[in-house]
Design an enzyme around this catalytic site. Structure first.
Site, PDB file in Angstrom:
ATOM      1  N   GLY A  48       0.762  -1.227  -0.111  1.00  0.00           N
ATOM      2  CA  GLY A  48       0.079   0.062   0.227  1.00  0.00           C
ATOM      3  C   GLY A  48       0.761   1.340   0.022  1.00  0.00           C
ATOM      4  O   GLY A  48       1.961   1.353  -0.474  1.00  0.00           O
ATOM      5  N   TYR A 179     -13.331   5.463  11.680  1.00  0.00           N
ATOM      6  CA  TYR A 179     -12.396   5.550  11.256  1.00  0.00           C
ATOM      7  C   TYR A 179     -12.019   7.412  10.930  1.00  0.00           C
ATOM      8  O   TYR A 179     -11.045   7.487  11.351  1.00  0.00           O
ATOM      9  CB  TYR A 179     -12.199   5.275   9.628  1.00  0.00           C
ATOM     10  CG  TYR A 179     -11.508   5.435   8.459  1.00  0.00           C
ATOM     11  CD1 TYR A 179      -9.967   4.684   8.696  1.00  0.00           C
ATOM     12  CD2 TYR A 179     -11.328   6.253   7.625  1.00  0.00           C
ATOM     13  CE1 TYR A 179      -8.937   5.146   7.932  1.00  0.00           C
ATOM     14  CE2 TYR A 179     -10.177   6.365   6.830  1.00  0.00           C
ATOM     15  CZ  TYR A 179      -8.851   5.928   7.073  1.00  0.00           C
ATOM     16  OH  TYR A 179      -8.180   6.287   6.109  1.00  0.00           O
TER      17      TYR A 179
HETATM   18  P1  NAD Z   1      -3.349  -0.838   3.340  1.00  0.00           P
HETATM   19  O1  NAD Z   1      -4.467  -1.864   3.847  1.00  0.00           O
HETATM   20  O2  NAD Z   1      -2.987  -0.964   1.698  1.00  0.00           O
HETATM   21  O3  NAD Z   1      -2.117  -1.059   4.321  1.00  0.00           O
HETATM   22  C1  NAD Z   1      -2.198  -0.692   5.503  1.00  0.00           C
HETATM   23  C2  NAD Z   1      -0.953  -1.263   5.953  1.00  0.00           C
HETATM   24  O4  NAD Z   1      -0.937  -1.064   7.649  1.00  0.00           O
HETATM   25  C3  NAD Z   1      -0.405  -2.674   5.786  1.00  0.00           C
HETATM   26  O5  NAD Z   1       0.951  -2.611   5.536  1.00  0.00           O
HETATM   27  C4  NAD Z   1      -1.109  -3.606   6.734  1.00  0.00           C
HETATM   28  O6  NAD Z   1      -0.299  -4.487   7.212  1.00  0.00           O
HETATM   29  C5  NAD Z   1      -0.422  -2.282   8.127  1.00  0.00           C
HETATM   30  N1  NAD Z   1      -1.188  -2.793   9.250  1.00  0.00           N
HETATM   31  C6  NAD Z   1      -2.525  -2.804   9.593  1.00  0.00           C
HETATM   32  N2  NAD Z   1      -2.738  -3.112  10.837  1.00  0.00           N
HETATM   33  C7  NAD Z   1      -1.306  -3.191  11.558  1.00  0.00           C
HETATM   34  C8  NAD Z   1      -1.071  -3.283  12.666  1.00  0.00           C
HETATM   35  N3  NAD Z   1      -1.808  -3.772  13.693  1.00  0.00           N
HETATM   36  N4  NAD Z   1       0.268  -3.408  13.003  1.00  0.00           N
HETATM   37  C9  NAD Z   1       1.141  -3.287  11.943  1.00  0.00           C
HETATM   38  N5  NAD Z   1       0.890  -3.057  10.728  1.00  0.00           N
HETATM   39  C10 NAD Z   1      -0.578  -2.831  10.367  1.00  0.00           C
HETATM   40  O7  NAD Z   1      -3.644   0.704   3.513  1.00  0.00           O
HETATM   41  P2  NAD Z   1      -3.218   2.113   2.720  1.00  0.00           P
HETATM   42  O8  NAD Z   1      -4.601   2.240   1.734  1.00  0.00           O
HETATM   43  O9  NAD Z   1      -2.094   1.982   2.172  1.00  0.00           O
HETATM   44  O10 NAD Z   1      -3.377   2.921   4.032  1.00  0.00           O
HETATM   45  C11 NAD Z   1      -2.244   3.480   4.489  1.00  0.00           C
HETATM   46  C12 NAD Z   1      -2.477   4.502   5.666  1.00  0.00           C
HETATM   47  O11 NAD Z   1      -3.043   5.688   4.644  1.00  0.00           O
HETATM   48  C13 NAD Z   1      -3.731   4.388   6.550  1.00  0.00           C
HETATM   49  O12 NAD Z   1      -3.477   5.019   7.715  1.00  0.00           O
HETATM   50  C14 NAD Z   1      -4.855   4.864   5.879  1.00  0.00           C
HETATM   51  O13 NAD Z   1      -5.719   5.365   6.912  1.00  0.00           O
HETATM   52  C15 NAD Z   1      -4.309   6.111   5.113  1.00  0.00           C
HETATM   53  N6  NAD Z   1      -5.326   6.573   4.308  1.00  0.00           N
HETATM   54  C16 NAD Z   1      -5.329   5.671   3.113  1.00  0.00           C
HETATM   55  C17 NAD Z   1      -6.293   6.125   1.956  1.00  0.00           C
HETATM   56  C18 NAD Z   1      -6.737   5.331   0.668  1.00  0.00           C
HETATM   57  O14 NAD Z   1      -7.752   5.521   0.192  1.00  0.00           O
HETATM   58  N7  NAD Z   1      -5.999   4.230   0.479  1.00  0.00           N
HETATM   59  C19 NAD Z   1      -6.816   7.422   1.982  1.00  0.00           C
HETATM   60  C20 NAD Z   1      -6.825   8.224   3.144  1.00  0.00           C
HETATM   61  C21 NAD Z   1      -5.780   7.889   4.006  1.00  0.00           C
END
Ligand code: NAD
Length: 288
Positions: A48, A179
């Site tokens: 991600g 969230y």
């Molecule tokens: P994703 O689900 O693709 O990846 C999330 C990562 O966090 C993964 O590597 C997962 O293994 C890790 N993770 C989750 N729980 C964990 C834990 N308990 N311990 C250690 N690692 C853990 O998510 P993403 O979409 O890449 O999101 C990354 C960040 O960006 C998040 O904080 C999310 O809220 C934020 N975000 C994402 C979006 C979106 O649309 N993708 C939008 C706004 C903000």
């Protein structure tokens, strides 16, 4: 007049020395992010947005420390990045996992609080356990790590702390209020913590991505599209039309689009951006 631009601070990569267009490349890539001697820890970075940030920082010469919950996923991500990357296996949903990261990381210059979870659920059906879980992973882990890594940055008079918040922290989505609450909490933390950097070269910022095509989101969208009997592309179009009509991008951002902004904010060049909520939201948030 390009000939009067200042020379790049760093000698250009030897690989380009023999190119006839060397002068052009030197000017085109003149911004040197000066990250070569920095060490960056990115939580939740086996895939991600977190992985894209790690890859971008490593590409700029930073030493990166990856984090994930299983040895297999961490090893795989470390190998993909190479370039001196190392990994820490730790589940950040509790105090013990955060303590393990603090112990194993050693001294770092850049902390990216990225690990996060999301899940749509009607407000009336969100149990206490979910509120608690979201708070632990999305907020408390970032607090625990920042509490450990931030004071030494202030002492050394250089550091970057970035909270990966979301546009959902400002425009809280009605389908996942828990969230949105955690993402708003991260913005509040940035607002307070940045005050503590007064007079130092440490900055604390929030980055607010909009809908971004990370693995987590892509899997989720794929499942929803299948249920709606639509292709992912049709679903994406419809999602932006009906659920995110304010988006100017009208598509998911790529993880690299988000990572590039984060990488810049990590750079010494971004020294005057502090206590900010920097949007990479494709214009979803309507205020300017
Ligand atoms: P994703 O689900 O693709 O990846 C999330 C990562 O966090 C993964 O590597 C997962 O293994 C890790 N993770 C989750 N729980 C964990 C834990 N308990 N311990 C250690 N690692 C853990 O998510 P993403 O979409 O890449 O999101 C990354 C960040 O960006 C998040 O904080 C999310 O809220 C934020 N975000 C994402 C979006 C979106 O649309 N993708 C939008 C706004 C903000």
């Amino acid at each position: 007049d390009l000939d009067h631009w200042p020379k790049p601070a760093r000698q250009w990569r030897p690989g380009l020395t023999f190119l006839p267009l060397r002068g052009f490349f030197q000017r085109a890539f003149i911004m040197n992010l000066q990250l070569e001697n920095k060490t960056a820890l990115i939580t939740g970075s086996t895939k991600g947005i977190g992985f894209a940030i790690a890859r971008a920082l490593a590409g700029e010469g930073a030493k990166v420390i990856l984090n994930g919950r299983t040895a297999g996923s961490v090893d795989e991500a470390v190998q993909k990045i190479d370039n001196g990357a190392r990994g820490i296996v730790a589940d950040l949903s509790g105090a013990a996992g955060c303590a393990a990261v603090l112990e194993q990381a050693g001294q770092i210059d850049i902390l990216i609080n990225n690990a996060g979870i999301f899940e749509p659920k009607p407000f009336a059906e969100i149990p206490d356990a979910d509120w608690d879980r979201f708070y632990q992973v999305n907020v408390m882990a970032a607090i625990r790590l920042t509490r450990g890594f931030f004071p030494p940055m202030l002492q050394r008079n250089w550091g970057r702390v970035i909270f990966m918040s979301s546009e959902s922290g400002i425009q809280v989505p009605e389908e996942m209020i828990h969230y949105g609450m955690t993402k708003a909490a991260e913005i509040a933390l940035v607002n307070g913590l940045a005050r503590l950097t007064r007079g130092t070269a440490v900055t604390v910022n929030a980055v607010l991505p909009g809908p971004t095509a990370s693995e987590g989101v892509t899997d989720f969208v794929g499942a929803l599209a299948a249920t709606a009997k639509q292709s992912p592309a049709e679903f994406e179009k419809e999602f932006f039309r009906s659920m995110r009509p304010t988006s100017l991008l009208q598509r998911f951002a790529s993880v690299d689009e988000v990572a590039h902004t984060v990488t810049y904010l990590c750079s010494p060049l971004a020294s005057a951006t502090n206590g900010a909520a920097v949007r990479v939201d494709g214009g979803v948030i309507r205020t300017t």
